[in-house]
Motif scaffolding. Structure first.
Motif, PDB file in Angstrom:
ATOM      1  N   UNK A  62       0.830  -1.202   0.000  1.00  0.00           N
ATOM      2  CA  UNK A  62       0.000   0.000   0.000  1.00  0.00           C
ATOM      3  C   UNK A  62       0.866   1.253   0.000  1.00  0.00           C
ATOM      4  N   UNK A  63       1.894   1.264   0.833  1.00  0.00           N
ATOM      5  CA  UNK A  63       2.772   2.436   0.921  1.00  0.00           C
ATOM      6  C   UNK A  63       3.420   2.721  -0.429  1.00  0.00           C
ATOM      7  N   UNK A  64       3.920   1.676  -1.085  1.00  0.00           N
ATOM      8  CA  UNK A  64       4.542   1.867  -2.390  1.00  0.00           C
ATOM      9  C   UNK A  64       3.531   2.371  -3.418  1.00  0.00           C
ATOM     10  N   UNK A  65       2.328   1.776  -3.395  1.00  0.00           N
ATOM     11  CA  UNK A  65       1.304   2.191  -4.357  1.00  0.00           C
ATOM     12  C   UNK A  65       0.939   3.657  -4.161  1.00  0.00           C
ATOM     13  N   UNK A  77       1.397   6.882  -6.613  1.00  0.00           N
ATOM     14  CA  UNK A  77       0.241   7.709  -6.950  1.00  0.00           C
ATOM     15  C   UNK A  77       0.418   9.160  -6.518  1.00  0.00           C
ATOM     16  N   UNK A  78       1.524   9.453  -5.838  1.00  0.00           N
ATOM     17  CA  UNK A  78       1.819  10.820  -5.427  1.00  0.00           C
ATOM     18  C   UNK A  78       1.147  11.246  -4.138  1.00  0.00           C
ATOM     19  N   UNK A  79       0.629  10.286  -3.359  1.00  0.00           N
ATOM     20  CA  UNK A  79      -0.033  10.613  -2.089  1.00  0.00           C
ATOM     21  C   UNK A  79       0.940  10.326  -0.946  1.00  0.00           C
ATOM     22  N   UNK A  80       1.772  11.305  -0.621  1.00  0.00           N
ATOM     23  CA  UNK A  80       2.825  11.110   0.382  1.00  0.00           C
ATOM     24  C   UNK A  80       2.253  10.849   1.770  1.00  0.00           C
ATOM     25  N   UNK A  81       1.120  11.489   2.100  1.00  0.00           N
ATOM     26  CA  UNK A  81       0.542  11.311   3.439  1.00  0.00           C
ATOM     27  C   UNK A  81       0.082   9.873   3.651  1.00  0.00           C
ATOM     28  N   UNK A  82      -0.616   9.308   2.669  1.00  0.00           N
ATOM     29  CA  UNK A  82      -1.063   7.930   2.808  1.00  0.00           C
ATOM     30  C   UNK A  82       0.099   6.946   2.699  1.00  0.00           C
ATOM     31  N   UNK A  83       1.098   7.302   1.904  1.00  0.00           N
ATOM     32  CA  UNK A  83       2.287   6.464   1.820  1.00  0.00           C
ATOM     33  C   UNK A  83       2.965   6.387   3.182  1.00  0.00           C
ATOM     34  N   UNK A  84       3.080   7.526   3.856  1.00  0.00           N
ATOM     35  CA  UNK A  84       3.701   7.555   5.185  1.00  0.00           C
ATOM     36  C   UNK A  84       2.890   6.744   6.191  1.00  0.00           C
ATOM     37  N   UNK A  92       9.805   8.487   7.980  1.00  0.00           N
ATOM     38  CA  UNK A  92       9.481   8.608   6.561  1.00  0.00           C
ATOM     39  C   UNK A  92       9.771  10.018   6.075  1.00  0.00           C
ATOM     40  N   UNK A  93      10.455  10.110   4.955  1.00  0.00           N
ATOM     41  CA  UNK A  93      10.820  11.403   4.387  1.00  0.00           C
ATOM     42  C   UNK A  93      10.134  11.558   3.030  1.00  0.00           C
ATOM     43  N   UNK A  94       9.179  12.455   2.973  1.00  0.00           N
ATOM     44  CA  UNK A  94       8.513  12.731   1.700  1.00  0.00           C
ATOM     45  C   UNK A  94       9.508  13.359   0.734  1.00  0.00           C
ATOM     46  N   UNK A  95       9.362  13.039  -0.512  1.00  0.00           N
ATOM     47  CA  UNK A  95      10.256  13.573  -1.533  1.00  0.00           C
ATOM     48  C   UNK A  95       9.759  13.146  -2.889  1.00  0.00           C
ATOM     49  N   UNK A  96      10.668  12.879  -3.795  1.00  0.00           N
ATOM     50  CA  UNK A  96      10.272  12.398  -5.113  1.00  0.00           C
ATOM     51  C   UNK A  96       9.671  10.999  -4.971  1.00  0.00           C
ATOM     52  N   UNK A  97       8.949  10.590  -5.994  1.00  0.00           N
ATOM     53  CA  UNK A  97       8.372   9.240  -5.981  1.00  0.00           C
ATOM     54  C   UNK A  97       9.453   8.199  -5.765  1.00  0.00           C
ATOM     55  N   UNK A  98      10.553   8.355  -6.465  1.00  0.00           N
ATOM     56  CA  UNK A  98      11.622   7.364  -6.372  1.00  0.00           C
ATOM     57  C   UNK A  98      12.246   7.356  -4.979  1.00  0.00           C
ATOM     58  N   UNK A  99      12.400   8.527  -4.369  1.00  0.00           N
ATOM     59  CA  UNK A  99      12.940   8.586  -3.008  1.00  0.00           C
ATOM     60  C   UNK A  99      12.034   7.868  -2.022  1.00  0.00           C
ATOM     61  N   UNK A 100      10.740   8.065  -2.166  1.00  0.00           N
ATOM     62  CA  UNK A 100       9.797   7.411  -1.255  1.00  0.00           C
ATOM     63  C   UNK A 100       9.796   5.900  -1.464  1.00  0.00           C
ATOM     64  N   UNK A 101       9.776   5.469  -2.724  1.00  0.00           N
ATOM     65  CA  UNK A 101       9.784   4.039  -3.010  1.00  0.00           C
ATOM     66  C   UNK A 101      11.063   3.403  -2.481  1.00  0.00           C
ATOM     67  N   UNK A 102      12.172   4.101  -2.623  1.00  0.00           N
ATOM     68  CA  UNK A 102      13.466   3.585  -2.168  1.00  0.00           C
ATOM     69  C   UNK A 102      13.421   3.244  -0.676  1.00  0.00           C
ATOM     70  N   UNK A 103      12.969   4.159   0.150  1.00  0.00           N
ATOM     71  CA  UNK A 103      12.959   3.894   1.593  1.00  0.00           C
ATOM     72  C   UNK A 103      11.898   2.856   1.961  1.00  0.00           C
ATOM     73  N   UNK A 104      10.792   2.833   1.261  1.00  0.00           N
ATOM     74  CA  UNK A 104       9.753   1.834   1.529  1.00  0.00           C
ATOM     75  C   UNK A 104      10.271   0.430   1.248  1.00  0.00           C
ATOM     76  N   UNK A 105      10.879   0.227   0.087  1.00  0.00           N
ATOM     77  CA  UNK A 105      11.357  -1.106  -0.279  1.00  0.00           C
ATOM     78  C   UNK A 105      12.536  -1.514   0.601  1.00  0.00           C
ATOM     79  N   UNK A 106      13.384  -0.569   0.983  1.00  0.00           N
ATOM     80  CA  UNK A 106      14.492  -0.922   1.883  1.00  0.00           C
ATOM     81  C   UNK A 106      13.978  -1.479   3.200  1.00  0.00           C
ATOM     82  N   UNK A 107      12.960  -0.835   3.769  1.00  0.00           N
ATOM     83  CA  UNK A 107      12.413  -1.341   5.022  1.00  0.00           C
ATOM     84  C   UNK A 107      11.625  -2.635   4.814  1.00  0.00           C
TER      85      UNK A 107
END
Length: 469
Positions: free
Chosen positions: A337-340, A344-351, A383-398
């Motif tokens: 869900x966080x990655x999705x 989708x550009x929804x940093x709040x729900x990703x966090x 969680x650090x909001x940023x570019x899509x790739x930055x967010x995906x990077x930290x999500x997948x690492x964890x």
């Protein structure tokens, strides 16, 4: 909740010697076609648990770079070094079991359920298990003999293979059929025609089976996010993914009846020291993270991937006889869900989903409540909001870190799909005897010997269509 099965079913399934021998219960293909649905379901589940728990557990732990080979022993050198020209059995085992045993058993359940009134609960569980097994096959080998293979209506003697994209579409269709089942009817069928006594994974909990199907559906859709964006958004709006772990937890601390990786590595080999900690985990997790003591005996004392850990200086991977084999987890669902949401550009729900996923990972390791200190402002995993790739990077690492002693093969799939954790930056870049790390399995020699339509063997390093190039 612990599931229990009848003495008669135990007599059917817990036989012979060795974990894989324990599961070798369908040698006569004619026997499978005559068996009852209540016998076929646990058979398929047992065999799947063995293949995922041992074969893919072993390879996943090494190729996801959680562990290294011990310096004083040599059992798994070829796996760590990608030197698999001498390891035909590594590829042939899951291939042959899937085609000759698991999928035919599940196909038989589906045929019987179609001809039996009030058995949609069996259809739900068997079709979800089939989708999961086909997902595993295509994730390892890419092309799969599906349309003409042993799971088809009229299997060909020498089947043609479907492309990876075609198999992906078939899995999606299968899971959409599961999702389209009438929930009230499934619940009524479970109440009147219960799988509780033979479902060794969820004890007939059809609501969680549907959540597992939804989570697998999202995982498969994520392999082509742009093409499946609308379906992903609809699935997220339903918010009916896994809320608890899906696992085979029937193991006991007895010879031939324990967790398959434990049985092989810790009970049956002439050494118990092979699998040592890889320090790559400390590139992702804080050294004080209490989960490290759950992942490795005595914490994360290890060595870099590709080197051999000295027995007295490194920790063993923690494996217990009663460890479950996981097929899906609540943490995985939340990370998906966080990655999705990040894509989708929804940093709040990703966090929000990311934080919940990390908390769930801590809980699975017996550390409920400990995640907060790491997730808060300034915490190591905040969680650090940023570019899509930055967010995906930290999500997948964890997500990668959460899969130690859980679903290591899924982390290898994620490395191939997303490029994270990033080799050479987050974790060690090691290629062994190859020019790049392996990202697929080779078709076993038996496939080409007995099928003139078997695909040409691709190199271990050849990316699949859904891999990050």
């Amino acid at each position: 909740m612990k599931k229990y099965i009848s003495t008669a079913l135990l007599a059917l399934t817990l036989v012979a010697t060795g974990c894989r021998d324990w599961l070798d219960i369908n040698d006569n293909p004619n026997y499978v076609s005559e068996a009852e649905m209540s016998d076929l379901l646990p058979t398929a589940q047992l065999l799947t648990a063995d293949k995922v728990g041992y074969d893919l557990g072993l390879v996943g732990n090494f190729w996801s770079q959680y562990v290294v080979q011990c310096n004083e022993t040599n059992q798994y050198n070829n796996i760590m070094d990608y030197n698999l020209a001498v390891s035909e059995s590594l590829f042939s085992s899951i291939w042959s079991y899937s085609y000759s045993r698991i999928l035919p058993s599940l196909k038989s359940i589906l045929s019987k359920s179609a001809a039996t009134e009030n058995s949609s609960n069996f259809e739900l569980e068997a079709k979800t298990m089939a989708a999961y097994n086909i997902y595993i096959l295509t994730s390892l080998f890419d092309k799969v003999a599906l349309t003409e293979g042993s799971f088809s209506e009229e299997p060909a003697l020498e089947p043609n293979f479907d492309s990876g994209e075609e198999v992906q579409a078939a899995i999606i269709k299968m899971l959409e059929e599961v999702r389209a089942l009438n929930a009230d009817q499934v619940a009524a069928d479970e109440a009147g025609n219960s799988t509780a006594g033979c479902d060794m994974i969820l004890g007939g909990d059809v609501e969680t089976w549907l959540q597992f199907a939804n989570t697998l559906y999202l995982k498969v859709l994520m392999r082509d996010f742009s093409a499946n964006k609308s379906k992903i958004q609809a699935l997220l709006s339903e918010d009916n993914l896994l809320a608890k772990d899906v696992m085979f937890a029937q193991f006991v601390n007895q010879a031939d009846k324990s967790n398959p990786l434990y049985e092989s590595d810790r009970r049956q080999l002439n050494t118990t020291e092979n699998i040592r900690c890889c320090t790559d985990i400390l590139n992702i997790l804080d050294p004080a993270d209490p989960r490290l003591d759950y992942f490795y005996e005595g914490g994360a004392a290890g060595t870099a991937y590709g080197t051999k850990g000295k027995q007295k200086e490194t920790s063993r991977l923690a494996i217990e006889a009663t460890d479950p084999v996981y097929f899906g987890t609540a943490a995985e669902a939340l990370f998906l869900k966080a990655e999705a949401y990040a894509r989708l550009g929804d940093a709040a729900k990703a966090k929000a989903s990311y934080d919940a996923a990390v908390e769930e990972s801590f809980s699975r390791c017996g550390e409920s409540g400990a995640a907060g200190a790491y997730l808060g402002a300034g915490g190591a995993y905040s969680f650090k909001s940023g570019s899509t790739e930055d967010m995906v990077h930290q999500i997948i690492n964890q997500k990668w870190a959460s899969n130690v002693r859980c679903m290591p093969i899924e982390s290898w799939f994620d490395i191939n799909r997303t490029g994270y954790p990033e080799r050479g930056t987050d974790i060690t870049l090691y290629t062994g005897v190859l020019e790049a790390p392996a990202c697929r399995y080779l078709y076993p020699e038996s496939s080409a010997l007995y099928n003139r339509n078997s695909p040409e063997v691709e190199p271990l390093t050849a990316p699949m269509w859904w891999h990050r190039q």
